[in-house]
Write an enzyme that holds these catalytic residues in place. Structure first.
Site, PDB file in Angstrom:
ATOM      1  CG  ASP A  49      -3.366   4.742  -1.701  1.00 22.56           C
ATOM      2  OD1 ASP A  49      -4.416   4.920  -0.950  1.00 22.56           O
ATOM      3  OD2 ASP A  49      -2.502   5.228  -1.152  1.00 22.56           O
ATOM      4  CE1 TYR A  82      12.467  13.173 -16.343  1.00 23.80           C
ATOM      5  CE2 TYR A  82      13.038  15.507 -16.168  1.00 23.80           C
ATOM      6  CZ  TYR A  82      12.650  14.248 -16.943  1.00 23.80           C
ATOM      7  OH  TYR A  82      12.542  14.355 -18.181  1.00 23.80           O
ATOM      8  CG  ASP A 105       7.829   9.284 -22.359  1.00 22.06           C
ATOM      9  OD1 ASP A 105       9.155   9.313 -22.358  1.00 22.06           O
ATOM     10  OD2 ASP A 105       7.308  10.558 -22.394  1.00 22.06           O
ATOM     11  CG  MET A 130       6.439  15.176 -16.599  1.00 24.72           C
ATOM     12  SD  MET A 130       7.937  14.666 -17.737  1.00 24.72           S
ATOM     13  CE  MET A 130       8.980  13.523 -16.673  1.00 24.72           C
ATOM     14  CE1 TYR A 166       6.393  17.528 -20.368  1.00 23.01           C
ATOM     15  CE2 TYR A 166       6.249  18.110 -22.648  1.00 23.01           C
ATOM     16  CZ  TYR A 166       6.635  18.298 -21.724  1.00 23.01           C
ATOM     17  OH  TYR A 166       7.656  19.502 -21.355  1.00 23.01           O
ATOM     18  CG  ASN A 174       7.236  10.079 -18.757  1.00 27.40           C
ATOM     19  OD1 ASN A 174       7.806   9.130 -19.189  1.00 27.40           O
ATOM     20  ND2 ASN A 174       7.831  11.291 -19.110  1.00 27.40           N
ATOM     21  CG  HIS A 198      -1.637   1.201   1.307  1.00 24.96           C
ATOM     22  ND1 HIS A 198      -1.707   2.007   2.376  1.00 24.96           N
ATOM     23  CD2 HIS A 198      -2.734   1.704   0.512  1.00 24.96           C
ATOM     24  CE1 HIS A 198      -2.607   3.183   2.240  1.00 24.96           C
ATOM     25  NE2 HIS A 198      -2.977   2.811   0.829  1.00 24.96           N
TER      26      HIS A 198
END
Length: 144
Positions: free
Chosen positions: A66, A116, A30, A76, A134, A136, A22
């Protein structure tokens, strides 16, 4: 072979998903993402030849998001001044809606350099061949 498990989920990836607890997080990166440098403290799984959307869909079939955090899915954020369209985000929103009743409300954005930094503390990073910019996405695991 197992019944009900998407074929794209390799034994290595299934093991990592099972090991996660958890609040542990993973990044589906990418093809431009610096996986080896940002994920050097994480389990790195190569899924070359695949794109993020198909991996995301397969993972969310078995991976609970979650419910104790407002935004268990994070993208991102596009850098100010970048003239980049992100139609892949619409695909992500539809995919999340299939598996989480919060739908796109479960999705947030993290500034690029903070993304990052956050990646340095995730449990796993999945390297893909995704060409979209973009693309990710970070997922935080919930409970079953």
């Amino acid at each position: 072979m197992l019944k009900g498990i998407p074929e794209i989920l390799s034994p290595e990836l299934l093991k990592v998903l099972c090991e996660m607890g958890h609040s542990d997080r993973l990044v589906i990166a990418d093809g431009n993402f610096p996986v080896m440098s940002m994920g050097k403290n994480a389990q790195i799984i190569r899924m070359d030849g695949h794109g993020v959307p198909e991996i995301l869909d397969a993972i969310l079939k078995v991976f609970p998001l979650d419910t104790y955090t407002e935004k268990p899915v994070n993208l991102m954020q596009v850098m100010p001044g970048d003239d980049v369209q992100t139609p892949i985000w619409d695909v992500y929103k539809k995919t999340v809606e299939k598996y989480d009743e919060r739908g796109e409300n479960a999705i947030g954005e993290i500034e690029r350099f903070k993304f990052y930094e956050e990646t340095k503390s995730v449990y796993a990073v999945i390297a893909t061949s995704e060409k979209a910019l973009y693309a990710n996405i970070m997922l935080q695991k919930g409970v079953v």
